[in-house]
Scaffold this motif. Structure first.
Motif, PDB file in Angstrom:
ATOM      1  N   LEU A   1       0.699  -1.232   0.153  1.00  0.00           N
ATOM      2  CA  LEU A   1      -0.035  -0.091  -0.023  1.00  0.00           C
ATOM      3  C   LEU A   1       0.648   1.401  -0.028  1.00  0.00           C
ATOM      4  CD1 LEU A   1      -2.924  -1.151   2.384  1.00  0.00           C
ATOM      5  CD2 LEU A   1      -3.037  -0.895   0.097  1.00  0.00           C
ATOM      6  N   ALA A   2       1.967   1.152   0.607  1.00  0.00           N
ATOM      7  CA  ALA A   2       2.814   2.398   0.824  1.00  0.00           C
ATOM      8  C   ALA A   2       3.437   2.725  -0.771  1.00  0.00           C
ATOM      9  CB  ALA A   2       3.862   2.277   1.822  1.00  0.00           C
ATOM     10  N   ASN A   3       3.908   1.566  -1.354  1.00  0.00           N
ATOM     11  CA  ASN A   3       4.370   1.629  -2.528  1.00  0.00           C
ATOM     12  C   ASN A   3       3.450   2.157  -3.656  1.00  0.00           C
ATOM     13  OD1 ASN A   3       7.331   0.906  -3.243  1.00  0.00           O
ATOM     14  ND2 ASN A   3       6.516  -0.625  -1.661  1.00  0.00           N
ATOM     15  N   LEU A   4       2.084   1.693  -3.613  1.00  0.00           N
ATOM     16  CA  LEU A   4       1.094   2.064  -4.454  1.00  0.00           C
ATOM     17  C   LEU A   4       0.628   3.775  -4.229  1.00  0.00           C
ATOM     18  CD1 LEU A   4      -1.639  -0.873  -4.384  1.00  0.00           C
ATOM     19  CD2 LEU A   4       0.089   0.063  -6.062  1.00  0.00           C
ATOM     20  N   ALA A   5       0.824   4.161  -2.867  1.00  0.00           N
ATOM     21  CA  ALA A   5       0.442   5.535  -2.580  1.00  0.00           C
ATOM     22  C   ALA A   5       1.878   6.518  -3.113  1.00  0.00           C
ATOM     23  CB  ALA A   5       0.361   5.782  -1.043  1.00  0.00           C
ATOM     24  N   ALA A   6       3.004   5.856  -3.075  1.00  0.00           N
ATOM     25  CA  ALA A   6       4.173   6.572  -3.648  1.00  0.00           C
ATOM     26  C   ALA A   6       4.068   6.665  -5.244  1.00  0.00           C
ATOM     27  CB  ALA A   6       5.394   5.866  -3.101  1.00  0.00           C
ATOM     28  N   ILE A   7       3.589   5.495  -5.641  1.00  0.00           N
ATOM     29  CA  ILE A   7       3.192   5.525  -7.261  1.00  0.00           C
ATOM     30  C   ILE A   7       2.296   6.855  -7.486  1.00  0.00           C
ATOM     31  CG2 ILE A   7       2.730   4.366  -9.218  1.00  0.00           C
ATOM     32  CD1 ILE A   7       4.253   1.962  -8.106  1.00  0.00           C
ATOM     33  N   ALA A   8       1.492   6.763  -7.134  1.00  0.00           N
ATOM     34  CA  ALA A   8       0.205   7.601  -7.262  1.00  0.00           C
ATOM     35  C   ALA A   8       0.622   9.183  -7.216  1.00  0.00           C
ATOM     36  CB  ALA A   8      -1.083   7.405  -6.379  1.00  0.00           C
ATOM     37  N   PHE A   9       1.421   9.296  -5.882  1.00  0.00           N
ATOM     38  CA  PHE A   9       2.072  10.676  -5.728  1.00  0.00           C
ATOM     39  C   PHE A   9       2.980  10.949  -6.759  1.00  0.00           C
ATOM     40  CE2 PHE A   9       5.138  13.194  -3.682  1.00  0.00           C
ATOM     41  CZ  PHE A   9       4.345  14.452  -3.162  1.00  0.00           C
ATOM     42  N   GLY A  10       3.683   9.946  -7.167  1.00  0.00           N
ATOM     43  CA  GLY A  10       4.676  10.512  -8.262  1.00  0.00           C
ATOM     44  C   GLY A  10       4.227  10.690  -9.645  1.00  0.00           C
ATOM     45  N   LYS A  11       3.035   9.630  -9.843  1.00  0.00           N
ATOM     46  CA  LYS A  11       2.111  10.149 -11.164  1.00  0.00           C
ATOM     47  C   LYS A  11       1.812  11.572 -11.225  1.00  0.00           C
ATOM     48  CE  LYS A  11      -0.650   8.029 -14.383  1.00  0.00           C
ATOM     49  NZ  LYS A  11       0.352   7.978 -15.627  1.00  0.00           N
ATOM     50  N   SER A  12       1.434  12.212 -10.300  1.00  0.00           N
ATOM     51  CA  SER A  12       1.017  13.456 -10.272  1.00  0.00           C
ATOM     52  C   SER A  12       2.133  14.602 -10.123  1.00  0.00           C
ATOM     53  CB  SER A  12      -0.192  13.650  -9.282  1.00  0.00           C
ATOM     54  OG  SER A  12       0.434  13.487  -7.806  1.00  0.00           O
ATOM     55  N   THR A  13       3.186  14.168  -9.496  1.00  0.00           N
ATOM     56  CA  THR A  13       4.035  15.133  -9.128  1.00  0.00           C
ATOM     57  C   THR A  13       5.502  15.284  -9.967  1.00  0.00           C
ATOM     58  OG1 THR A  13       5.033  14.088  -7.457  1.00  0.00           O
ATOM     59  CG2 THR A  13       3.214  15.330  -6.926  1.00  0.00           C
ATOM     60  N   ILE A  14       5.717  14.035 -10.624  1.00  0.00           N
ATOM     61  CA  ILE A  14       6.939  14.100 -11.471  1.00  0.00           C
ATOM     62  C   ILE A  14       6.814  14.731 -12.759  1.00  0.00           C
ATOM     63  CG2 ILE A  14       8.525  12.364 -12.652  1.00  0.00           C
ATOM     64  CD1 ILE A  14       8.051  10.322 -10.710  1.00  0.00           C
ATOM     65  N   LYS A  15       8.009  15.659 -13.158  1.00  0.00           N
ATOM     66  CA  LYS A  15       7.684  16.419 -14.380  1.00  0.00           C
ATOM     67  C   LYS A  15       7.922  15.667 -15.553  1.00  0.00           C
ATOM     68  CE  LYS A  15       9.431  20.786 -15.895  1.00  0.00           C
ATOM     69  NZ  LYS A  15      10.227  22.007 -15.834  1.00  0.00           N
ATOM     70  N   TYR A  16       8.634  14.670 -15.710  1.00  0.00           N
ATOM     71  CA  TYR A  16       8.907  13.849 -16.777  1.00  0.00           C
ATOM     72  C   TYR A  16       8.948  12.376 -16.461  1.00  0.00           C
ATOM     73  CZ  TYR A  16      10.855  18.296 -18.476  1.00  0.00           C
ATOM     74  OH  TYR A  16      10.937  19.534 -19.126  1.00  0.00           O
ATOM     75  N   PRO A  17       7.644  11.802 -16.316  1.00  0.00           N
ATOM     76  CA  PRO A  17       7.490  10.666 -15.910  1.00  0.00           C
ATOM     77  C   PRO A  17       7.920   9.355 -16.958  1.00  0.00           C
ATOM     78  CG  PRO A  17       5.358  11.396 -16.392  1.00  0.00           C
ATOM     79  CD  PRO A  17       6.420  12.681 -16.550  1.00  0.00           C
ATOM     80  N   ASN A  18       7.902   9.887 -17.973  1.00  0.00           N
ATOM     81  CA  ASN A  18       8.143   8.778 -19.064  1.00  0.00           C
ATOM     82  C   ASN A  18       9.433   8.812 -19.902  1.00  0.00           C
ATOM     83  OD1 ASN A  18       7.508  10.998 -20.339  1.00  0.00           O
ATOM     84  ND2 ASN A  18       6.194  10.392 -21.702  1.00  0.00           N
ATOM     85  N   ALA A  19      10.422   9.366 -18.875  1.00  0.00           N
ATOM     86  CA  ALA A  19      11.809   9.625 -19.567  1.00  0.00           C
ATOM     87  C   ALA A  19      12.504   8.279 -19.638  1.00  0.00           C
ATOM     88  CB  ALA A  19      12.797  10.242 -18.337  1.00  0.00           C
ATOM     89  N   GLU A  20      13.504   8.284 -20.648  1.00  0.00           N
ATOM     90  CA  GLU A  20      14.200   7.106 -21.121  1.00  0.00           C
ATOM     91  C   GLU A  20      15.054   6.705 -19.957  1.00  0.00           C
ATOM     92  OE1 GLU A  20      13.679   5.590 -23.997  1.00  0.00           O
ATOM     93  OE2 GLU A  20      12.114   6.837 -24.688  1.00  0.00           O
ATOM     94  N   PRO A  21      15.340   5.298 -20.077  1.00  0.00           N
ATOM     95  CA  PRO A  21      14.944   4.198 -20.933  1.00  0.00           C
ATOM     96  C   PRO A  21      13.421   3.708 -20.394  1.00  0.00           C
ATOM     97  CG  PRO A  21      16.424   3.515 -19.334  1.00  0.00           C
ATOM     98  CD  PRO A  21      16.520   4.937 -18.950  1.00  0.00           C
ATOM     99  N   ALA A  22      12.698   3.375 -21.457  1.00  0.00           N
ATOM    100  CA  ALA A  22      11.329   3.046 -21.123  1.00  0.00           C
ATOM    101  C   ALA A  22      11.316   1.865 -20.698  1.00  0.00           C
ATOM    102  CB  ALA A  22      10.599   3.309 -22.540  1.00  0.00           C
ATOM    103  N   LEU A  23      10.021   1.553 -19.934  1.00  0.00           N
ATOM    104  CA  LEU A  23      10.005  -0.067 -19.350  1.00  0.00           C
ATOM    105  C   LEU A  23       9.350  -0.871 -20.696  1.00  0.00           C
ATOM    106  CD1 LEU A  23       8.247   0.832 -16.070  1.00  0.00           C
ATOM    107  CD2 LEU A  23      10.512  -0.025 -16.449  1.00  0.00           C
ATOM    108  N   PRO A  24       9.394  -2.102 -20.417  1.00  0.00           N
ATOM    109  CA  PRO A  24       8.876  -2.976 -21.546  1.00  0.00           C
ATOM    110  C   PRO A  24       7.462  -2.869 -21.483  1.00  0.00           C
ATOM    111  CG  PRO A  24      10.465  -4.223 -19.866  1.00  0.00           C
ATOM    112  CD  PRO A  24      10.257  -2.905 -19.542  1.00  0.00           C
ATOM    113  N   LEU A  25       6.642  -2.807 -20.388  1.00  0.00           N
ATOM    114  CA  LEU A  25       5.177  -2.637 -20.361  1.00  0.00           C
ATOM    115  C   LEU A  25       4.776  -1.359 -19.782  1.00  0.00           C
ATOM    116  CD1 LEU A  25       4.557  -6.491 -19.503  1.00  0.00           C
ATOM    117  CD2 LEU A  25       4.128  -5.446 -21.691  1.00  0.00           C
ATOM    118  N   PRO A  26       4.932  -0.319 -20.552  1.00  0.00           N
ATOM    119  CA  PRO A  26       4.756   1.062 -19.824  1.00  0.00           C
ATOM    120  C   PRO A  26       3.391   1.181 -19.450  1.00  0.00           C
ATOM    121  CG  PRO A  26       4.913   1.254 -22.336  1.00  0.00           C
ATOM    122  CD  PRO A  26       5.243  -0.123 -22.036  1.00  0.00           C
ATOM    123  N   ASN A  27       2.249   0.699 -20.116  1.00  0.00           N
ATOM    124  CA  ASN A  27       0.916   1.145 -19.648  1.00  0.00           C
ATOM    125  C   ASN A  27       0.449   0.340 -18.370  1.00  0.00           C
ATOM    126  OD1 ASN A  27       0.623   2.398 -21.875  1.00  0.00           O
ATOM    127  ND2 ASN A  27      -0.338   0.940 -23.280  1.00  0.00           N
TER     128      ASN A  27
END
Length: 86
Positions: free
Chosen positions: A26-52
């Motif tokens: 749950l802490a990791n899911l909360a951190a990912i949700a927080f990061g999704k809304s605050t990271i300026k360039y979330p899709n910076a390279e290198p890309a993940l194999p399954l980004p969606n």
């Protein structure tokens, strides 16, 4: 002096349990949700194999959010253990 202070602050050891695992997830899911809304360039390279399925993050954003999630989860788990809740 320092050794006696550290020994006085020691608590009973915390063993792993499903509750500890759920709190960390749950802490990791909360951190990912927080990061999704605050990271300026979330899709910076290198890309993940399954980004969606991973929120459209690149490797740097995923590593940053999960590292923050582990720090957050560790603090929650140790705090609850210190309070005697888990």
């Amino acid at each position: 002096m320092l050794t006696s202070t550290l020994l006085a602050a020691a608590t009973t050891p915390l063993s792993w349990s499903p509750t500890v695992g759920i709190i960390m997830i749950l802490a990791n899911l909360a951190a990912i949700a927080f990061g999704k809304s605050t990271i300026k360039y979330p899709n910076a390279e290198p890309a993940l194999p399954l980004p969606n399925p991973l929120g459209g993050f690149g490797v740097p954003a995923l590593l940053a959010t999960t590292a923050f999630g582990h720090i957050l989860g560790t603090g929650i788990i140790l705090g609850l253990h210190n309070l005697g809740r888990i």
